[in-house]
Scaffold this motif. Structure first.
Motif, PDB file in Angstrom:
ATOM      1  N   LYS A  53      -6.958  30.219 -32.361  1.00  0.00           N
ATOM      2  CA  LYS A  53      -5.635  30.858 -32.263  1.00  0.00           C
ATOM      3  C   LYS A  53      -5.636  32.272 -32.836  1.00  0.00           C
ATOM      4  O   LYS A  53      -4.590  32.895 -32.980  1.00  0.00           O
ATOM      5  CB  LYS A  53      -4.583  30.002 -32.982  1.00  0.00           C
ATOM      6  N   MET A  54      -6.793  32.776 -33.150  1.00  0.00           N
ATOM      7  CA  MET A  54      -6.911  34.117 -33.713  1.00  0.00           C
ATOM      8  C   MET A  54      -6.481  35.174 -32.706  1.00  0.00           C
ATOM      9  O   MET A  54      -6.764  35.067 -31.510  1.00  0.00           O
ATOM     10  CB  MET A  54      -8.352  34.364 -34.154  1.00  0.00           C
ATOM     11  N   THR A  55      -5.776  36.195 -33.199  1.00  0.00           N
ATOM     12  CA  THR A  55      -5.308  37.280 -32.335  1.00  0.00           C
ATOM     13  C   THR A  55      -5.703  38.632 -32.936  1.00  0.00           C
ATOM     14  O   THR A  55      -6.303  38.701 -34.017  1.00  0.00           O
ATOM     15  CB  THR A  55      -3.772  37.242 -32.171  1.00  0.00           C
ATOM     16  N   SER A  56      -5.317  39.683 -32.273  1.00  0.00           N
ATOM     17  CA  SER A  56      -5.622  41.041 -32.734  1.00  0.00           C
ATOM     18  C   SER A  56      -4.840  41.408 -33.989  1.00  0.00           C
ATOM     19  O   SER A  56      -5.114  42.445 -34.617  1.00  0.00           O
ATOM     20  CB  SER A  56      -5.318  42.050 -31.628  1.00  0.00           C
ATOM     21  N   GLU A  57      -3.879  40.583 -34.372  1.00  0.00           N
ATOM     22  CA  GLU A  57      -3.103  40.838 -35.584  1.00  0.00           C
ATOM     23  C   GLU A  57      -3.727  40.210 -36.824  1.00  0.00           C
ATOM     24  O   GLU A  57      -3.223  40.371 -37.932  1.00  0.00           O
ATOM     25  CB  GLU A  57      -1.685  40.295 -35.414  1.00  0.00           C
ATOM     26  N   ASP A  58      -4.825  39.503 -36.636  1.00  0.00           N
ATOM     27  CA  ASP A  58      -5.452  38.767 -37.732  1.00  0.00           C
ATOM     28  C   ASP A  58      -6.670  39.498 -38.285  1.00  0.00           C
ATOM     29  O   ASP A  58      -7.153  40.477 -37.707  1.00  0.00           O
ATOM     30  CB  ASP A  58      -5.871  37.374 -37.255  1.00  0.00           C
ATOM     31  N   VAL A  59      -7.177  38.981 -39.402  1.00  0.00           N
ATOM     32  CA  VAL A  59      -8.388  39.527 -40.009  1.00  0.00           C
ATOM     33  C   VAL A  59      -9.304  38.384 -40.426  1.00  0.00           C
ATOM     34  O   VAL A  59      -8.836  37.329 -40.861  1.00  0.00           O
ATOM     35  CB  VAL A  59      -8.057  40.423 -41.236  1.00  0.00           C
ATOM     36  N   LEU A  60     -10.601  38.594 -40.279  1.00  0.00           N
ATOM     37  CA  LEU A  60     -11.605  37.646 -40.754  1.00  0.00           C
ATOM     38  C   LEU A  60     -12.378  38.311 -41.883  1.00  0.00           C
ATOM     39  O   LEU A  60     -12.941  39.383 -41.707  1.00  0.00           O
ATOM     40  CB  LEU A  60     -12.571  37.253 -39.634  1.00  0.00           C
ATOM     41  N   ILE A  61     -12.392  37.662 -43.059  1.00  0.00           N
ATOM     42  CA  ILE A  61     -13.226  38.119 -44.163  1.00  0.00           C
ATOM     43  C   ILE A  61     -14.472  37.255 -44.156  1.00  0.00           C
ATOM     44  O   ILE A  61     -14.397  36.039 -44.348  1.00  0.00           O
ATOM     45  CB  ILE A  61     -12.508  37.989 -45.522  1.00  0.00           C
ATOM     46  N   SER A  62     -15.612  37.868 -43.914  1.00  0.00           N
ATOM     47  CA  SER A  62     -16.863  37.120 -43.794  1.00  0.00           C
ATOM     48  C   SER A  62     -17.813  37.492 -44.926  1.00  0.00           C
ATOM     49  O   SER A  62     -18.066  38.663 -45.182  1.00  0.00           O
ATOM     50  CB  SER A  62     -17.520  37.410 -42.444  1.00  0.00           C
ATOM     51  N   VAL A  63     -18.347  36.468 -45.608  1.00  0.00           N
ATOM     52  CA  VAL A  63     -19.286  36.669 -46.711  1.00  0.00           C
ATOM     53  C   VAL A  63     -20.675  36.276 -46.237  1.00  0.00           C
ATOM     54  O   VAL A  63     -20.877  35.151 -45.761  1.00  0.00           O
ATOM     55  CB  VAL A  63     -18.900  35.819 -47.935  1.00  0.00           C
ATOM     56  N   SER A  64     -21.640  37.188 -46.330  1.00  0.00           N
ATOM     57  CA  SER A  64     -22.971  36.903 -45.792  1.00  0.00           C
ATOM     58  C   SER A  64     -24.050  37.638 -46.571  1.00  0.00           C
ATOM     59  O   SER A  64     -23.993  38.859 -46.719  1.00  0.00           O
ATOM     60  CB  SER A  64     -23.044  37.312 -44.312  1.00  0.00           C
ATOM     61  N   PHE A  65     -25.032  36.874 -47.062  1.00  0.00           N
ATOM     62  CA  PHE A  65     -26.168  37.439 -47.787  1.00  0.00           C
ATOM     63  C   PHE A  65     -27.467  36.830 -47.259  1.00  0.00           C
ATOM     64  O   PHE A  65     -27.458  35.761 -46.649  1.00  0.00           O
ATOM     65  CB  PHE A  65     -26.032  37.173 -49.292  1.00  0.00           C
ATOM     66  N   PRO A  66     -28.604  37.499 -47.485  1.00  0.00           N
ATOM     67  CA  PRO A  66     -29.883  36.958 -47.015  1.00  0.00           C
ATOM     68  C   PRO A  66     -30.167  35.593 -47.656  1.00  0.00           C
ATOM     69  O   PRO A  66     -29.776  35.364 -48.800  1.00  0.00           O
ATOM     70  CB  PRO A  66     -30.901  37.994 -47.493  1.00  0.00           C
ATOM     71  N   ARG A  67     -30.822  34.691 -46.902  1.00  0.00           N
ATOM     72  CA  ARG A  67     -31.204  34.880 -45.512  1.00  0.00           C
ATOM     73  C   ARG A  67     -29.983  34.688 -44.639  1.00  0.00           C
ATOM     74  O   ARG A  67     -29.269  33.708 -44.779  1.00  0.00           O
ATOM     75  CB  ARG A  67     -32.294  33.898 -45.137  1.00  0.00           C
TER      76      ARG A  67
END
Length: 291
Positions: free
Chosen positions: A186-200
């Motif tokens: 249901k995500m739209t252009s009004e939303d935001v995704l905060i993504s946490v990512s580290f190696p690997r």
């Protein structure tokens, strides 16, 4: 022009060494050969130790780093460390940590000092404008999605837990609730995704970020480099240093950045928060939550 900060793509560092090899001095060629064959070791050797190992002076080591486009040996080391974080297997990292930490009787002090250094580097490398942009993006979003895979999930949950006290539109993507993309349907252009990512780096994290971008949503990346996979497709990048010579990475700076995001959002929503916590205090007292 020097390739400081994250401007140099570390995964191309070996190619840079090979390209510049012919124009190097005799001493620099020895360093180049040794680095190409032992870059995992060089990444954690001092300039004097590398010079001693190869048989050249420390100043030659510094000039070698300069010849590759770095303003100093520490910047060259940063690039090598970034490279090995994405290339070494967990078994290789265990072997490296064993050889390093077994030499140091005070492991506690060493680990704590490395965490402190990571926080200092995070302060040096992160642009305040990126932080401000992240706060603006979170506050203006219709819905805030937060995700992290593997160990990064704990940073994501921590951030989501406290943002939930401030905002009423936070969704923590849970791995026990199906695929992340299913939870973002249901995500739209009004939303935001905060993504946490580290190696690997997790492939699923990248595919989820790409899905969010396809839906038109903004993406805030909390990761270790502007060259990280999710950083290349994100709108806002918060670079967090997490170097540690071990099979685990330091997530302490990531939690500090999460704290800063929560406090930054809270400072903009001060009146609503006061009212909300007054109500919470009444509930906690009624149900005897605390001693």
């Amino acid at each position: 022009m020097y390739l400081d900060r994250d401007d140099n793509k570390s995964n191309g560092l070996m190619d840079i060494i090979k390209t510049k090899y012919k124009s190097m001095s005799k001493g620099q060629k020895l360093l180049a050969q040794y680095t190409l064959n032992n870059y995992q070791k060089v990444a954690f050797m001092t300039a004097s130790k590398l010079g001693e190992t190869v048989g050249v002076s420390e100043s030659t080591v510094v000039r070698f780093a300069n010849a590759l486009g770095y303003s100093g040996y520490p910047k060259f080391q940063d690039a090598l460390q970034e490279l090995i974080k994405t290339k070494l297997t967990t078994v290789q990292r265990v072997e490296m940590s064993n050889s390093d930490y077994n030499k140091d009787a005070n492991i506690l002090e060493k680990v704590l000092k490395e965490d402190i250094e990571n926080i200092k580097e995070t302060m040096d490398y992160m642009y305040e404008s990126s932080y401000d942009n992240a706060i603006d993006t979170i506050i203006s979003a219709r819905k805030v999605y937060i995700m992290g895979m593997r160990s990064s999930i704990y940073v994501a949950k921590y951030l989501g837990y406290y943002l939930n006290y401030i905002l009423d539109n936070v969704v923590i993507l849970r791995m026990d609730m199906g695929e992340p993309v299913e939870q973002m349907i249901k995500m739209t252009s009004e939303d935001v995704l905060i993504s946490v990512s580290f190696p690997r780096y997790s492939k699923k994290t990248l595919s989820s970020v790409e899905f969010a971008k396809d839906r038109g949503a903004k993406v805030i990346a909390i990761t270790d480099s502007i060259n990280a996979p999710i950083a290349k497709v994100s709108d806002v990048i918060l670079t967090v240093k997490n170097n540690m010579i071990s099979f685990i990475d330091s997530l302490v700076p990531a939690f500090s950045v999460a704290n800063a995001l929560v406090i930054g959002v809270a400072s903009r929503e001060r009146n609503d928060i006061k009212e909300y916590f007054n109500e919470l205090e009444n509930i906690w007292e009624k149900f005897e939550i605390y001693e």
